[in-house]
Write an enzyme that holds these catalytic residues in place. Structure first.
Site, short mmCIF file in Angstrom:
data_model
loop_
_atom_site.label_atom_id
_atom_site.label_comp_id
_atom_site.label_asym_id
_atom_site.label_seq_id
_atom_site.Cartn_x
_atom_site.Cartn_y
_atom_site.Cartn_z
N ASP A 34 0.89 -1.30 0.29
CA ASP A 34 -0.09 0.17 -0.25
C ASP A 34 0.77 1.35 0.39
O ASP A 34 2.22 0.94 0.59
CB ASP A 34 -0.86 0.01 1.12
CG ASP A 34 -2.29 1.01 1.09
OD1 ASP A 34 -3.13 0.29 0.97
OD2 ASP A 34 -2.09 2.38 0.99
N PHE A 244 -31.87 -12.09 1.66
CA PHE A 244 -32.15 -10.55 1.91
C PHE A 244 -33.85 -9.68 1.40
O PHE A 244 -34.13 -9.13 0.62
CB PHE A 244 -31.21 -10.05 0.47
CG PHE A 244 -29.89 -10.29 1.13
CD1 PHE A 244 -29.06 -11.11 1.59
CD2 PHE A 244 -29.31 -9.20 0.98
CE1 PHE A 244 -27.58 -11.22 1.82
CE2 PHE A 244 -27.88 -8.64 1.75
CZ PHE A 244 -27.32 -9.63 1.79
N LEU A 245 -34.31 -10.67 2.14
CA LEU A 245 -36.26 -10.16 2.57
C LEU A 245 -35.80 -9.75 3.42
O LEU A 245 -37.82 -8.97 4.44
CB LEU A 245 -36.75 -11.17 2.41
CG LEU A 245 -37.03 -12.09 0.35
CD1 LEU A 245 -37.77 -12.69 0.24
CD2 LEU A 245 -37.26 -10.76 -0.43
N GLY A 252 -27.53 -0.30 3.07
CA GLY A 252 -26.51 0.70 2.36
C GLY A 252 -24.95 0.23 3.02
O GLY A 252 -24.98 -0.57 2.05
N CYS A 255 -20.74 -0.82 -0.79
CA CYS A 255 -20.92 -1.48 -2.08
C CYS A 255 -22.55 -1.33 -2.51
O CYS A 255 -22.54 -0.92 -3.75
CB CYS A 255 -20.61 -3.63 -1.64
SG CYS A 255 -19.32 -3.93 -1.65
N LYS A 315 -24.09 -2.00 9.72
CA LYS A 315 -25.61 -2.80 9.56
C LYS A 315 -24.24 -3.26 11.00
O LYS A 315 -23.09 -2.53 11.16
CB LYS A 315 -25.18 -4.07 8.40
CG LYS A 315 -23.29 -4.27 7.99
CD LYS A 315 -24.06 -5.48 7.57
CE LYS A 315 -22.82 -6.38 7.42
NZ LYS A 315 -22.43 -6.83 6.02
C1 UDX Z 1 -22.31 -6.60 0.00
C2 UDX Z 1 -23.39 -8.20 -0.51
O1 UDX Z 1 -23.52 -8.80 0.56
C3 UDX Z 1 -21.86 -8.61 -0.33
O2 UDX Z 1 -21.75 -9.60 -1.24
C4 UDX Z 1 -21.10 -7.35 -1.64
O3 UDX Z 1 -19.20 -7.96 -2.41
C5 UDX Z 1 -20.45 -6.55 -0.35
O4 UDX Z 1 -21.47 -5.81 -0.40
P1 UDX Z 1 -22.04 -5.29 2.92
O5 UDX Z 1 -22.16 -4.29 2.05
O6 UDX Z 1 -21.09 -5.90 3.29
O7 UDX Z 1 -22.11 -7.05 1.59
O8 UDX Z 1 -23.77 -5.83 4.04
P2 UDX Z 1 -24.76 -6.70 3.33
O9 UDX Z 1 -24.47 -7.35 4.59
O10 UDX Z 1 -24.98 -7.27 2.34
O11 UDX Z 1 -26.14 -5.66 3.66
C6 UDX Z 1 -26.52 -4.65 3.14
C7 UDX Z 1 -27.28 -3.36 3.45
O12 UDX Z 1 -27.84 -4.61 2.78
C8 UDX Z 1 -27.00 -3.15 4.77
O13 UDX Z 1 -27.60 -1.23 4.77
C9 UDX Z 1 -28.13 -3.98 5.90
O14 UDX Z 1 -29.06 -3.91 7.23
C10 UDX Z 1 -29.36 -3.71 4.34
N1 UDX Z 1 -29.98 -5.59 4.32
C11 UDX Z 1 -29.90 -6.50 3.84
C12 UDX Z 1 -31.54 -5.44 4.47
O15 UDX Z 1 -32.25 -3.84 4.62
N2 UDX Z 1 -32.15 -6.08 4.44
C13 UDX Z 1 -31.65 -7.33 4.39
O16 UDX Z 1 -32.52 -8.74 3.68
C14 UDX Z 1 -30.95 -7.64 4.23
#
Ligand code: UDX
Length: 439
Positions: A34, A244-245, A252, A255, A315
């Site tokens: 880095d 993811f439902l 947020g 990603c 999260k």
């Molecule tokens: C995500 C993807 O899951 C991962 O595969 C990718 O490469 C990077 O982005 P991450 O951002 O760490 O990972 O968090 P994730 O657990 O996916 O949750 C993302 C956001 O969605 C969080 O704010 C979470 O609270 C929200 N979420 C997730 C919901 O509101 N409902 C759900 O059912 C799942």
């Protein structure tokens, strides 16, 4: 464990450090580079600044195989496979900023057989452009699907590993397959452009699922249905699946918001209008604000009201504040004239500079003292263990808006709170099942 092919990792942010530490854990020698000298010196001393479960132990436990450096020449001297993990933040136009990727490519000499293995999220077409500019450098697209908070487990036990390479770079894709093979999970061999699209499409689809669940929740609010029951019933259909439902106050993180907008822009730049993603983004923005109406319903105007936020990170199990729903919600509450007090088990440090004018509590219980309402923003397990009966007595008015449908609504009502979820019936639990605690 037998010695395996040395691996170069360039860009030691969250993805880079997880990648470097996990490969070292699997027995590879890793040279991690880095340009940030202070970061490298810290890591050399076993200091891990990032909050990610298991990561610090992995870095410290594999120090004999993990070497940190600021010199690209150290990486090039040992490694054929150069994992590119630099940041690709969105620009003002919504495109990805590829300047750090370009700097990495420019720093790789033309001598020797080497491959750039792209972990950073880049628009479809990036690989082809790099390959054109640097014909001597092989290119493999190997997108990451790591979730914050479980990144180490995700890396060491992937669902699938996508390996995209174009004709001529077969040796490089075979080398990447060899190091990922032992981790398990299906190896998806494809071309570079498709691999790049798999990453964007996967994240955009997951974000779409969340926005869909949030819209269903908003309808449930109107018709008295319970979105968790709806999601449970839907998710048992194998074609839909249960994950993811989960409805709440929006997604947020580093990603989803970035990747959804990157895919929308990518399509737009080709002249294609990706209508569905516009709706996904808009639903997510409005969802963060729905809490205000729920508070108004019970408190009327919020002017001068003291509102406590439980959780700030985007999260649980991370201190990451990027695109956290709390940022929009806190500012909206202030805009409505409320005074905001907040608590998060780990994100108070990173959150402080982003949330001017917000009081930070030392504990959840202290933060709730004297509050006119509480909003659960992040589903940290410790919030389920609070003595809610004592909390209800100490709040000025015992109103809780559960922005993640995380807590046991019936138990909270019994403890004396007025409970509002997102798409949960407001008076009692589901008549059919009776609710049990979540999480
Ligand atoms: C995500 C993807 O899951 C991962 O595969 C990718 O490469 C990077 O982005 P991450 O951002 O760490 O990972 O968090 P994730 O657990 O996916 O949750 C993302 C956001 O969605 C969080 O704010 C979470 O609270 C929200 N979420 C997730 C919901 O509101 N409902 C759900 O059912 C799942």
């Amino acid at each position: 464990m037998s010695e395996r092919e040395p691996i170069g990792v360039i860009g030691i942010g969250w993805v880079g450090l997880v990648t470097a530490a996990c490969f070292a854990e699997r027995g590879h020698r890793v040279i991690a580079m880095d340009i940030d000298r202070a970061k490298i010196e810290g890591l050399d001393g076993g200091e891990v600044q990032i909050y990610e479960p298991k990561l610090a132990d992995l870095v410290r436990g594999n120090s004999e195989r993990l070497r940190f450096t600021t010199a690209m020449s150290d990486v090039l001297a040992e490694a054929r496979l150069l994992f590119c993990c630099v940041d690709t933040p969105p620009t003002y136009s919504g495109d990805a900023d590829l300047s750090q990727v370009r700097a990495v490519v420019a720093g790789i000499g033309d001598d020797g057989e080497r491959a750039l293995v792209m972990k950073s999220t880049v628009p479809a077409g990036t690989g082809q452009a790099i390959r054109r500019d640097k014909p001597g450098l092989a290119y493999v697209s190997c997108p990451e699907f790591l979730r914050e908070g479980s990144a180490v487990d995700d890396f060491l036990g992937p669902d699938r590993v996508v390996i995209g390479a174009d004709p001529g770079d077969e040796w490089a894709s075979a080398a990447v397959a060899e190091i990922y093979g032992p981790l398990g999970g299906e190896l998806v061999h494809t071309d570079v452009a498709s691999a790049e699209m798999i990453k964007l499409a996967s994240n955009a689809f997951l974000a779409t699922k969340i926005s869909f669940a949030n819209e269903i929740a908003n309808v449930c609010d109107e018709v008295g249905a319970d979105v968790d029951e709806v999601a449970r019933g839907m998710g048992l259909d194998k074609r839909i699946g249960p994950s993811f439902l989960k409805a709440g106050i929006g997604y947020g993180g580093s990603c989803f918001p970035k990747d959804v907008s990157a895919l929308k822009m990518l399509a737009g730049n080709t002249g294609y209008h990706f209508q569905l993603l516009n709706a996904v983004i808009e639903v997510n923005e409005l969802q963060k604000r729905r809490v205000i109406a729920k508070l108004n319903k019970h408190l009327g105007s919020l002017v001068g009201k003291r509102i406590a936020l439980l959780g700030l990170a985007f999260k649980p199990h991370t201190d990451d504040m990027r695109e956290a729903s709390s940022l929009v919600l806190a500012a909206r509450l202030q805009g409505e004239g409320a005074s905001v007090v907040a608590y998060d088990p780990v994100a108070i440090g990173p959150a402080s500079s982003l949330l001017p004018g917000i009081e930070m509590g030392a504990s959840a219980a202290e933060t709730l003292d004297g509050a006119d309402a509480a909003v659960l923003v992040t589903e940290w397990p410790e919030f389920a263990d609070l003595d809610w009966r004592a909390v209800a007595e100490r709040m000025a008015s015992p109103l809780l808006v559960d922005g993640r449908n995380f807590l046991d609504a019936d138990a909270l009502r019994e403890a004396g709170l007025t409970y509002e979820g997102i798409g949960r019936p407001s008076k009692s639990g589901s008549p059919l099942t009776g609710k049990v605690a979540q999480g």
